[in-house]
Design a protein around this motif. Structure first.
Motif, PDB file in Angstrom:
ATOM      1  N   GLN A  70       1.031   4.162  -2.916  1.00 32.97           N
ATOM      2  CA  GLN A  70       0.966   5.593  -2.604  1.00 32.97           C
ATOM      3  C   GLN A  70       2.115   6.348  -3.262  1.00 32.97           C
ATOM      4  OE1 GLN A  70       0.930   5.874   1.641  1.00 32.97           O
ATOM      5  NE2 GLN A  70      -1.167   5.133   1.829  1.00 32.97           N
ATOM      6  N   SER A 120       0.835  -1.209   0.000  1.00 36.87           N
ATOM      7  CA  SER A 120       0.000   0.000   0.000  1.00 36.87           C
ATOM      8  C   SER A 120       0.867   1.255   0.000  1.00 36.87           C
ATOM      9  CB  SER A 120      -0.962   0.010   1.177  1.00 36.87           C
ATOM     10  OG  SER A 120      -0.264   0.078   2.391  1.00 36.87           O
ATOM     11  N   TYR A 121       1.979   1.212   0.694  1.00 36.11           N
ATOM     12  CA  TYR A 121       2.923   2.342   0.678  1.00 36.11           C
ATOM     13  C   TYR A 121       3.521   2.496  -0.719  1.00 36.11           C
ATOM     14  CZ  TYR A 121       6.912   5.293   1.772  1.00 36.11           C
ATOM     15  OH  TYR A 121       7.837   6.299   1.782  1.00 36.11           O
ATOM     16  N   CYS A 176       1.486   6.703  -6.996  1.00 37.36           N
ATOM     17  CA  CYS A 176       0.489   7.752  -7.235  1.00 37.36           C
ATOM     18  C   CYS A 176       1.096   9.140  -7.047  1.00 37.36           C
ATOM     19  CB  CYS A 176      -0.710   7.575  -6.314  1.00 37.36           C
ATOM     20  SG  CYS A 176      -1.696   6.133  -6.712  1.00 37.36           S
ATOM     21  N   LEU A 177       1.858   9.321  -5.987  1.00 34.04           N
ATOM     22  CA  LEU A 177       2.505  10.601  -5.742  1.00 34.04           C
ATOM     23  C   LEU A 177       3.468  10.947  -6.869  1.00 34.04           C
ATOM     24  CD1 LEU A 177       3.033  13.010  -3.857  1.00 34.04           C
ATOM     25  CD2 LEU A 177       4.810  11.622  -2.766  1.00 34.04           C
TER      26      LEU A 177
END
Length: 56
Positions: A30, A26-27, A33-34
């Motif tokens: 993220q 999940s990190y 996406c960032l």
């Protein structure tokens, strides 16, 4: 060409590798996406800079 590559987002495969290795996927998602969102800013800036310096 290297200017464009350096401003591009990281590959989404990093999330797949994190999941396969049992890491925090999940990190990783993220961060993908960032990186994609930030590339919306960095790509035009870097291309303009390259054009101004005569590389494009």
């Amino acid at each position: 060409m290297l200017i464009i590559v350096n401003a591009a987002p990281i590959g989404s495969n990093i999330a797949v590798y994190a999941q396969r290795l049992g890491l925090d996927s999940s990190y990783a998602v993220q961060m993908v996406c960032l990186s994609t969102l930030l590339s919306l800013i960095t790509l035009p800036v870097m291309l303009s800079l390259a054009a101004a310096l005569g590389f494009a």
